[in-house]
Structures are given as structure tokens and as C-alpha cells.
Design an enzyme around this catalytic site. Sequence first.
Site, mmCIF file in Angstrom:
data_model
loop_
_atom_site.group_PDB
_atom_site.id
_atom_site.type_symbol
_atom_site.label_atom_id
_atom_site.label_comp_id
_atom_site.label_asym_id
_atom_site.label_seq_id
_atom_site.Cartn_x
_atom_site.Cartn_y
_atom_site.Cartn_z
ATOM 1 N N GLU A 1 -4.326 -10.351 -0.235
ATOM 2 C CA GLU A 1 -5.188 -10.318 0.947
ATOM 3 C C GLU A 1 -6.602 -10.651 0.485
ATOM 4 O OE1 GLU A 1 -4.768 -6.595 3.114
ATOM 5 O OE2 GLU A 1 -2.594 -6.653 2.836
ATOM 6 N N GLU B 1 0.803 -1.224 0.000
ATOM 7 C CA GLU B 1 0.000 0.000 0.000
ATOM 8 C C GLU B 1 0.840 1.280 0.000
ATOM 9 O OE1 GLU B 1 -3.943 -1.459 1.882
ATOM 10 O OE2 GLU B 1 -3.416 -0.686 -0.058
HETATM 11 C C1 IPT Z 1 -5.241 -3.683 3.897
HETATM 12 C C2 IPT Z 1 -3.821 -3.701 4.381
HETATM 13 O O1 IPT Z 1 -2.912 -4.108 3.428
HETATM 14 C C3 IPT Z 1 -3.619 -4.484 5.611
HETATM 15 O O2 IPT Z 1 -2.416 -4.064 6.184
HETATM 16 C C4 IPT Z 1 -4.742 -4.320 6.548
HETATM 17 O O3 IPT Z 1 -4.848 -2.976 6.874
HETATM 18 C C5 IPT Z 1 -6.006 -4.789 5.923
HETATM 19 O O4 IPT Z 1 -6.202 -4.302 4.641
HETATM 20 C C6 IPT Z 1 -7.202 -4.441 6.759
HETATM 21 O O5 IPT Z 1 -7.181 -5.075 7.993
HETATM 22 S S1 IPT Z 1 -5.685 -2.023 3.773
HETATM 23 C C7 IPT Z 1 -7.356 -1.947 3.395
HETATM 24 C C8 IPT Z 1 -7.823 -0.564 3.672
HETATM 25 C C9 IPT Z 1 -7.637 -2.361 2.004
#
Ligand code: IPT
Length: 983
Positions: free
Chosen positions: A502, A429
Site C-alpha cells: 500500500e 494487518e
Molecule cells: C491500511 C490497511 O491495510 C487498509 O486496509 C486501509 O485501512 C488503509 O491502510 C487506510 O485506508 S491500515 C493503516 C492504519 C496503516
Amino acid sequence: MLFPFYEDLSTVRVNTMPNRAYYIPCSPNASTDQKTDNPRVLMLNGTWNFRFFESVSQFTFSPDCFDKLPVPSNWQMHGYDNHQYTNVLYPIPFNPPYVPKKNPCALYERTFSIKKDADFSYFVNFEGVDSCHYLYINDQFVGYSQVSHSTAEYDVSAFLKDGENKISVVVLKWCDGTYVEDQDKLRMSGIFRDVYLLSRPSRHIQNYRVKTSITGETANVLVITEDTCSDLLKTITLKDQAGNVLHQVTTTGTSVSFELEAPHLWTAETPYLYTLELTAENERIIDRVGVREICVKDKVVYVNGKKVKFKGVNRHDSYTDTGYVASMEQIRHDLTMMKQHNINAIRTSHYPNRPEFYKLCDQYGFYIIDECDIEAHGQVNTTAEYDSDGYAQISDNPDWELTIVDRLERLVSRDMNRPCVVIWSLGNESGFGYCFKQGIKRIRQMDNSRLIHYESTIVTREKEKDETYEGIDFESVMYPSFEWIDSFFARENETRPLILCEFAHAMGNGPGSLEDYYDIIYAHDDFCGAFVWEWCDHTVLMGEKNGKKMYGYGGDFGEFPHDGNFCMDGLVYPDRTPHTGLLELKNAARPAHITYRDGALIVKNKLDFQNLNDVLYLHWTLEQNGEEIASGTIESVDVLPGETTSIPVSLPETHGARVYLTVSQRAKASTALVSSGHEFGFDQINLSTCDAPVSVKTEGAPLTVEDDDAFITIKNDSFCYRFSKEAGTFCHMEVGGTVLLDRPMEYDLYRAPTDNDRNIKLRWKEEGFDRVIPYTYPITTETGDHCVKICCPMSLCVISRANLAELNTVWTVYESGAVHISAQTKVRDTVSWLPRFGLRMFVNNAFDRCRYFAHGPQESYVDKHIGSRKGVYENRVADLHEDYIFPQENGSHYDAEFVSLTNGAQTLTAQSCRPFSFNASPYTREVLESCMHNYEITESGYTVLTLDYAMSGVGSNSCGPELPERYRLSEKEFTLDFTLTIE
Ligand code: IPT
């Protein structure tokens, strides 16, 4: 005064040694790669003198007194400074490269003694210090480094004296690096990984690189060294796993190449390691070598020429009692749990882990996406509005090139020799632009044998398409919906394999749909896998209350800003107890998929390398009504990876309802992290030939009916039931002298919002699902065959809103005491989908044991029941509660056919003509919704039984797509049907 390196983008390190691969040398007659029991390593972990300063401006090298602090640790875990949890938002003003003047810092000091040897050099190593540090030996400045999660090594030979020496380290909470360490985590500081002094002969191997390649039936192992002198004589030995010497070469050259015939290849399923010994005059380095190759061909990821799937999770270093400090035991425990839950891949979100983590992953077999210590997410929130163009502020600004490229170089150098690392990840990010393009070039120069991953090109992808992210091997996305995934595979111009770095945000009660995602992953060769966000809940253990641990999360520390409980989104609780979501993942990722047809099990091998026969045997059980009829074991499961085989099984003939065949996959032999007999997963096959009829006795003593303005009372000599004309339900039920119910049943459309309901709950509250008011129309009674019927048309109303639903309810009370309810329901067309539709009863809490036929034993939902089995279960009602740290809806059971509550003497049973969901709990949804922590919830004094026509799925919308339509209760017309018996 400190040199202001910490606010200087042109200084990321001062006087550190060049980057090198991680290794621990030993003496030439020893044979260890460990830091302990190794005379060449002086561990500097332990108790240090410690002085904390609220601000760097107050810092002094001669504090009047010292506290003590363990190293490694985070100082916030020992009462200094303050905990803070933020996700995207920077915890400091966005004023790069400057950080607040009020920058907390600490002085660490200790002494150590050495006997200096003129032929030796001495190196202090820090494996992790957040955020930056200045090193002094005997009060002389040695050097400076930032990058919290990487190693900094200093040659301190010139600063050391014989005998006692003083080491001082100044650590700052923030530095310019803080702007690229904006990871979603509790923000902690200090020396949180090992510190040690290496004693090394001045003539030594400074760095080495192991490259492996495979050609047909042979492999090549190439070892390239960088030596401190050109005539260093080295003996390089390669041994097999049994310790047999396969090759040995003595040379002063810097490159040695070994051929291996019929090599054992390394994969996560078969983590074969060779041993490499590099003995150079007065020093030896021991390492392990895994022979493997990874590549992408035609959008498909191959390991050793075979298609692979990454069944992954994201893992942070996060422990409720030690913060960022991850001991080997803690890591081994995490890896053991992962292995036992069929996880084969880990993304080290969002920074490199401690070096030994990778050695364990080599040994136990995990594919690693090794992620760089870069996240600059907060860039998108530097103005009052979210601004994705903000991402360019750092990543496309050449002022940050050194910062970004240095971090990537440190990552690649340190972990280059680890076979488990199959993918480098540029970070998380942080947007995309010039600095990352330079970084990719640098990685390619250093190591062209792995793939490169980065998700945050997403922000520029649409604008610049391909050219933008040349060099990145994946189309990586986060949290896509099924529609998005389908559209991806429908496009013809995609050139990269899809990976979800993710997905399935595991916050609270969830994630749903795991089997759906896995089905899609398996369906496409160019979908190489997905990584659940995330492995563990991040919290800080703050004490105990009401017999429970007090886990603190964002906001519990009085900090600003914070992101609440968004840090508790793991597959395991902070103490590593599995969440029910982990059980879902385990079965979604099971090694075999099994169905049954015509006297045979149809077994599909979902592994990438191993024949199932080398891994597991099958144990099947046939049950009817939860009782075992037959069982058997199938030892030989000869199915090649990706293949399907039919294996005959002779089952006794069965007829009727509730017949289930469960086939369990069990470990054939013990391996490093799995004991023989361990269940990898199971399939359950419904072999019922009909549905179970609702069984109810109707006859009993004649009924009398009393009807007044408020109530209809129906009774005989064994029971007395009172129907409330205001509530439209029974408000009192007494059987055999026991009061079962003393307040009205309620129609319930609401649930205590789960974390995944955090968005939709706003709509639900607007709709008023949580504040339904019944309105009944003229009620009639009629007498039937051994029964009395109450017909009660009614509406479910909400203040300020049109009626939510119109109900035609008919309650039939039988002489036996059985009650049947049929509620024909018509939901207003404009109402959104419902969390649930059910009948809630506040049952006498002496009825505290539960027996049911449904998906269990853990909670189950329409989109979250792949890890549970349908069967008969008995439990204490209190134990049906799943104690989420942030209280929310939990403990429902899906696909139920009956549920009973008993006080030991009497049993209340609910059945329906169709499968339903139920929830039995000592807690009300109101109390679950109103409390912020599990230690605050109080029992209601009832057994709260909710019989749901349906309960909507849980999904993963806390950070992910909306709940798929098929898992929502959006029907507008249906009949709630239940039969209650009391015996
Ligand atoms: C995304 C991040 O990469 C991770 O670090 C964590 O924040 C997760 O999602 C949420 O728990 S950021 C999200 C705003 C897409």
C-alpha cells in the site's frame, strides 16, 4: 436452535466438500466454462423468501411471514439492519470466540425443481456469504461453513428428491470468523455471491491442478487430476488460442504432461491463453492455461526470466448501489479503466474476489496478489491504547491455527490454476506468529510455484528478524516515506525485494508524489513495485439532494463506532468517475519516458516485455502560447523493453516564451480493453528560450486621488478603485460602470483542509492561519509615471499569537486601470510551513468564465501535476471545481503564467513575474471546510479568485508520510507579485 458452530474455533466447516480448484463443468458435447446457458448448472440466484431477525435468539425456522430479497445481495442494501463503516476497530466487543448475543441473522428460503438422475450427484455451491451460513435442504441440516469470501460446496444428493425441493440458508452477521475479517470496509452481510446447483455424473474429475514450467525454448504443461474413481477415462486436450489442437491424450491415469515448442508465454502485457479441455466420460471441464513462471533471484522479481514492475492498485468489492455484489460488467468496467490507466497489477485487498474475476485478469493481463480472507487489525485496539503487541492475540495463538490455515488452504485451492495469480498474500494487518508460520508451510506444500507476500510481519520483524518470516518472499511495507525507502536501499543486509503493498493513500485531493515514487521504483531492480491504496471510494448511495447523489460514509448511518470518511480513499469516485489522482497514476506509469535533445526524441521503454513498436505510436505537437505551430506522427518506435533509443524529429525553429513540445503515446491497435488511438500517456518538454514578459499598458486618462481616514480612492473617467486603510487592500473596484469588487481583498494563508491535511491542519489552526487579521501602519501615496503608488506596510496578526508575517506592500495603480501589487513578505521564523500564501478576491460572479495558462485542465499542485499539461485552457469557473464528496481544497492550478476572468464584455487578467498557482471557484474555502458532504455546499455569490505566491503540495498524509519538505511552502521571505489588468 442452531448448532453453535459460529462460536467454536474447532469448527470452520461441517459437511463441505474438500477444497478444489474453481471450475464450472458442462456436458461432454458442450464447450463452456460459464454458469449461464449451461444445463449442468442450475442458478439459484434470484428472489428468495427472506426473514430478518434482530438477534439469533429470536430466530425460528417457521417465521409467520417472509419478505423478498434478491440473491446475491447484502441485506443492509435493502433496508435491513444497519450500515457500518469501521477500519481498524472491531464492530463488536473483543471476546473471542464469542460474538454478541444480539447477533442479527436471516433465514433465506426458496424452492427449485430438478429431475433426479441416479447416475448423477448434486452439489450446492456458495461463492460468498458473510459471515457464516447453515444449509438445509428440505428441512434437513446439510452443513455449515464460514469464511465470507470463499466457496463452500456441499454434496446434497442424499437430501434432494425428484421434483420440487426447498433450500434454506441461515446466515449470521457475526461468527468467530468475524475476528479475522476485520477489513477496512463497510460491514455488510448476506449471500453476496452466486449460489448454484451443479449436476455432475457421479464419476467425475473432482479436482485438477495445472502446472507450467519453462525450459529454454520449450515449456511443459502438467495436468494432474483427482478423480472420484480410479478408472475414470479422460481425454485431455490442449489447444492454442486459435483453437488448434496441440496435444490430446486419453487416459485413466491422473497425470498428463505436454511439451510445447516455442510456447507463447503469459504476461500481463501479453496475456496469451491456451485452452485446456478435460473430458471425463459424461462431463467436460474447460479451462484456460497461461504458461508463465515467477521467481525471485538476488532480490529481483522475474516473470519468465524478465525483471518486472508491479504498477498496482488495491481493489475491494465495493459498489455504491450493490455493496459487495460485483457483477461481471462491474468488474470488467474496473479492469477496463485500470488497463486504460496503465495499471498492471491488483492486490485483492483483503480477501479473494469472486472466482471469475481471476479469469478476466488471465484474459486481460493483470498480475494478481491474491489475498487471503484474513484481517485481525482490531487486535491492536482491544485496550484503550494502541498496542502492537496485541497482534499476537490471534496470530500467535494456536487456538486460531485451524481458522488461519483453513482460510489459506481455501484460497490456494480455489485459485491455484489461475496464471494471473503470481503471489499469495497471507492476509492483511494481522500480526505474525505461530498460526501464520503453519500457514506458510501449508501453502508451500500445496503450491511452490508462486511467491508469498505478507506485510504484517512488520510488527515482529525488528524483534526476530529473518527467522521470523522465513518463507515470505518480499520485504513488504505500507506508506513509507522517501527517507525510509532510501535507508532500505542503503542497508546491506536486506535479502528480499521491496514491495509497497500500500502506498499513495488516494483519499480526497491527492495523492501527491506519484512520479517520485515511480522514479524510485524504476531506479532499483530490487524494488518490484507498489500498490496504490486504493481503487475506489466506498460509499452507499442514499438518495439525491440539491441535484447531487448523496453518498453515505461512516457516521451517516448513526452507527458506533465508525471511521468517518476514511472509506473514501479511492482513485475513482463510487460511480467510477476518475479522481484526478488516477490521471496522475496513469501518466506516472506511462509505457515510455520521452525527452528531447538536438533534433531527436529520446525514448525510453518502461515496459517489461513488449517492444514499444508493438504497442504504440507517437503523436507530437508543438505549441506556443497554447497555439499549435506544428504536429506530427511517428509510427515506428522500435525500442526494446528497458532500452532507450533516439528517434529523429524535425521541429520548426522556435524562439521565445511558452513553447511546449508534447509527445503523446497512443495505442497502435485496438486490444481487448483499449481502443486504437487511446492515449497511454505523454511527456511535455519546455522548449522556451525565455520567460514571458508581463505585458501591461500603463497610459490612460489622468488620475485623481482622494485620501481620507478610511480610504484612498483613485480614479479617472474609466475606473474607480478604493483602497481600505483597515484591510490594506482594495475593497472596491469599478471599471466602465461594472463593479468588479465590493469587499476587501484578503491575504490568505489557509486552505479548506484536504483529507491529507487532516493532521497538519491541527497545527495550522493553532497557528491561526484561518483567522488572520490585517494591521496596517501609516500608509503613504506617491505619484509616479502614469501611476499612483500606495505604500502600505502591514502585519498579518492572529488573536493570542505573535504576528504571522510582516509585509511591505506597494500597490501601483496605472492610468490604464492596471494594478500592480508587490508584497515583500517576511514570515515569522517560528511559524510552520504554510498551506498557501495568496491574495483572495471576491470578484463579481458575472465573471464566470476563466482562461488560463497553467497545468490543466484538471486541478494541479506542485506535487500533483504529472497527469496535467501546461497549456491554455478555457472553462466555466463552476467547472474548475472538483466535487469531492467530502468537501475540501480543490481546483488549484499550478505553474500558472496568467489567469483571466471574463463576463463576456470585460476581462480581468492576473499575471506575475514568476509562475504562480491560482484558484477560481464559486465556493469559499470556509464553506468547503464547514460542510461534510458535497451536496451541502452552497455558492458564495462571487467568483472567488485566489492568486497564490505558492500553494503547498497535497501529499498523502491522510495515511502516509508527511508532505515532503520540497513541496511545502516554508520560505520565510518572498515577494508576492501580481499585475492585474482589466480590459
Ligand atoms: C491500511 C490497511 O491495510 C487498509 O486496509 C486501509 O485501512 C488503509 O491502510 C487506510 O485506508 S491500515 C493503516 C492504519 C496503516
